[in-house]
Design a protein around this motif. Structure first.
Motif, PDB file in Angstrom:
ATOM      1  N   GLU A 232       6.699   9.164  -1.248  1.00 12.60           N
ATOM      2  CA  GLU A 232       6.538  10.630  -1.509  1.00 12.60           C
ATOM      3  C   GLU A 232       7.380  11.137  -2.459  1.00 12.60           C
ATOM      4  O   GLU A 232       8.772  10.454  -2.919  1.00 12.60           O
ATOM      5  CB  GLU A 232       7.046  11.416  -0.205  1.00 12.60           C
ATOM      6  N   GLY A 233       6.995  11.994  -3.264  1.00 17.47           N
ATOM      7  CA  GLY A 233       7.841  12.645  -4.379  1.00 17.47           C
ATOM      8  C   GLY A 233       7.872  11.789  -5.617  1.00 17.47           C
ATOM      9  O   GLY A 233       8.706  11.990  -6.587  1.00 17.47           O
ATOM     10  N   ARG A 234       7.182  10.761  -5.807  1.00 19.31           N
ATOM     11  CA  ARG A 234       6.807   9.879  -7.007  1.00 19.31           C
ATOM     12  C   ARG A 234       5.898   9.883  -7.836  1.00 19.31           C
ATOM     13  O   ARG A 234       5.505   9.294  -8.750  1.00 19.31           O
ATOM     14  CB  ARG A 234       7.272   8.340  -6.798  1.00 19.31           C
ATOM     15  N   GLY A 235       4.966  11.188  -7.165  1.00 16.13           N
ATOM     16  CA  GLY A 235       3.696  11.183  -8.166  1.00 16.13           C
ATOM     17  C   GLY A 235       2.398  10.341  -7.815  1.00 16.13           C
ATOM     18  O   GLY A 235       1.303  10.180  -8.423  1.00 16.13           O
TER      19      GLY A 235
ATOM     20  N   HIS B 210      -9.625  12.359   3.456  1.00 15.03           N
ATOM     21  CA  HIS B 210      -8.170  12.304   4.155  1.00 15.03           C
ATOM     22  C   HIS B 210      -7.381  11.604   2.926  1.00 15.03           C
ATOM     23  O   HIS B 210      -7.817  10.662   2.327  1.00 15.03           O
ATOM     24  CB  HIS B 210      -8.180  11.446   5.323  1.00 15.03           C
ATOM     25  N   THR B 211      -6.314  12.016   2.752  1.00 12.93           N
ATOM     26  CA  THR B 211      -5.426  11.226   1.543  1.00 12.93           C
ATOM     27  C   THR B 211      -4.023  11.171   2.314  1.00 12.93           C
ATOM     28  O   THR B 211      -3.531  12.097   3.163  1.00 12.93           O
ATOM     29  CB  THR B 211      -5.124  12.183   0.491  1.00 12.93           C
ATOM     30  N   GLU B 212      -3.330  10.069   2.311  1.00 10.09           N
ATOM     31  CA  GLU B 212      -2.191   9.781   2.861  1.00 10.09           C
ATOM     32  C   GLU B 212      -1.127   8.694   1.773  1.00 10.09           C
ATOM     33  O   GLU B 212      -1.772   8.009   1.354  1.00 10.09           O
ATOM     34  CB  GLU B 212      -2.374   8.881   3.970  1.00 10.09           C
ATOM     35  N   VAL B 213       0.011   9.464   1.826  1.00  6.46           N
ATOM     36  CA  VAL B 213       1.065   8.621   0.844  1.00  6.46           C
ATOM     37  C   VAL B 213       2.143   8.176   2.052  1.00  6.46           C
ATOM     38  O   VAL B 213       2.582   9.067   2.675  1.00  6.46           O
ATOM     39  CB  VAL B 213       1.762   9.641  -0.425  1.00  6.46           C
ATOM     40  N   ASP B 214       2.514   6.787   1.700  1.00  2.48           N
ATOM     41  CA  ASP B 214       3.634   6.294   2.664  1.00  2.48           C
ATOM     42  C   ASP B 214       4.856   7.295   2.396  1.00  2.48           C
ATOM     43  O   ASP B 214       5.091   7.502   1.066  1.00  2.48           O
ATOM     44  CB  ASP B 214       3.863   4.925   2.217  1.00  2.48           C
ATOM     45  N   PRO B 215       5.538   7.729   3.319  1.00  2.00           N
ATOM     46  CA  PRO B 215       6.647   8.216   3.016  1.00  2.00           C
ATOM     47  C   PRO B 215       7.582   7.673   1.988  1.00  2.00           C
ATOM     48  O   PRO B 215       8.463   8.417   1.437  1.00  2.00           O
ATOM     49  CB  PRO B 215       7.364   8.491   4.413  1.00  2.00           C
ATOM     50  N   ALA B 216       7.903   6.308   2.043  1.00  2.00           N
ATOM     51  CA  ALA B 216       8.769   5.650   1.037  1.00  2.00           C
ATOM     52  C   ALA B 216       8.387   6.009  -0.331  1.00  2.00           C
ATOM     53  O   ALA B 216       8.958   5.661  -1.261  1.00  2.00           O
ATOM     54  CB  ALA B 216       8.594   4.284   1.490  1.00  2.00           C
TER      55      ALA B 216
ATOM     56  N   LEU C 226       0.850  -1.359  -0.004  1.00  2.00           N
ATOM     57  CA  LEU C 226      -0.205  -0.232  -0.020  1.00  2.00           C
ATOM     58  C   LEU C 226       0.901   1.270  -0.056  1.00  2.00           C
ATOM     59  O   LEU C 226       1.637   1.488   0.990  1.00  2.00           O
ATOM     60  CB  LEU C 226      -1.016  -0.102   1.308  1.00  2.00           C
ATOM     61  N   ALA C 227       0.891   1.956  -1.042  1.00  2.00           N
ATOM     62  CA  ALA C 227       1.708   3.037  -1.031  1.00  2.00           C
ATOM     63  C   ALA C 227       0.884   4.371  -0.741  1.00  2.00           C
ATOM     64  O   ALA C 227       1.571   5.596  -0.473  1.00  2.00           O
ATOM     65  CB  ALA C 227       2.051   3.308  -2.803  1.00  2.00           C
ATOM     66  N   GLY C 228      -0.483   4.353  -0.807  1.00  2.00           N
ATOM     67  CA  GLY C 228      -1.322   5.777  -0.293  1.00  2.00           C
ATOM     68  C   GLY C 228      -2.607   5.283  -0.489  1.00  2.00           C
ATOM     69  O   GLY C 228      -3.105   4.203  -1.089  1.00  2.00           O
ATOM     70  N   PHE C 229      -3.469   6.155   0.013  1.00  2.00           N
ATOM     71  CA  PHE C 229      -5.200   5.881   0.071  1.00  2.00           C
ATOM     72  C   PHE C 229      -5.679   7.509  -0.069  1.00  2.00           C
ATOM     73  O   PHE C 229      -5.005   8.413   0.581  1.00  2.00           O
ATOM     74  CB  PHE C 229      -5.362   4.880   1.062  1.00  2.00           C
ATOM     75  N   ALA C 230      -6.742   7.274  -0.044  1.00  2.35           N
ATOM     76  CA  ALA C 230      -7.717   8.539  -0.401  1.00  2.35           C
ATOM     77  C   ALA C 230      -9.028   8.180   0.256  1.00  2.35           C
ATOM     78  O   ALA C 230      -9.768   7.447  -0.277  1.00  2.35           O
ATOM     79  CB  ALA C 230      -7.855   9.279  -1.431  1.00  2.35           C
TER      80      ALA C 230
END
Length: 99
Positions: free
Chosen positions: A46-49, A38-44, A21-25
């Motif tokens: 981030e910066g990858r679009g 709420h939207t969250e992207v795993d820090p690993a 799981l890289a992120g979710f909304a």
């Protein structure tokens, strides 16, 4: 490669890299709209679009269903501002003035 799917059981769109799981909304769905809260992207990731891909897929899915988007989440709200071609999907409550 990132894949975004609508996990209706969990009320969220999920971005995955394989099984990770890289992120979710997170959202709430009504008959008129989908409210992104709420939207969250795993820090690993981030910066990858990942967040942008997540937002685009979610908003386009809402559009396909003929619904509107209520962007409670600051990330989705900011994404919509940067992508005005989706402005017509934004839900705005009609206000009535009464005496």
């Amino acid at each position: 490669m990132i894949t975004v799917t609508d996990n209706r059981t969990a009320n969220r769109f999920e971005a995955r890299a394989g099984e990770t799981l890289a992120g979710f909304a997170d959202y709430f769905r009504t008959s008129e709209l989908v409210a992104f809260v709420h939207t969250e992207v795993d820090p690993a990731f981030e910066g990858r679009g990942v967040g942008s891909q997540l937002a685009r897929t979610a908003v386009e899915s809402v559009q396909t269903e003929g619904l509107r988007v209520l962007a409670v989440c600051p990330f989705i709200a900011g994404w919509l501002i940067r992508h005005p071609q989706y402005a017509h999907l934004e839900y705005r409550a009609a206000s009535k003035v009464t005496d």
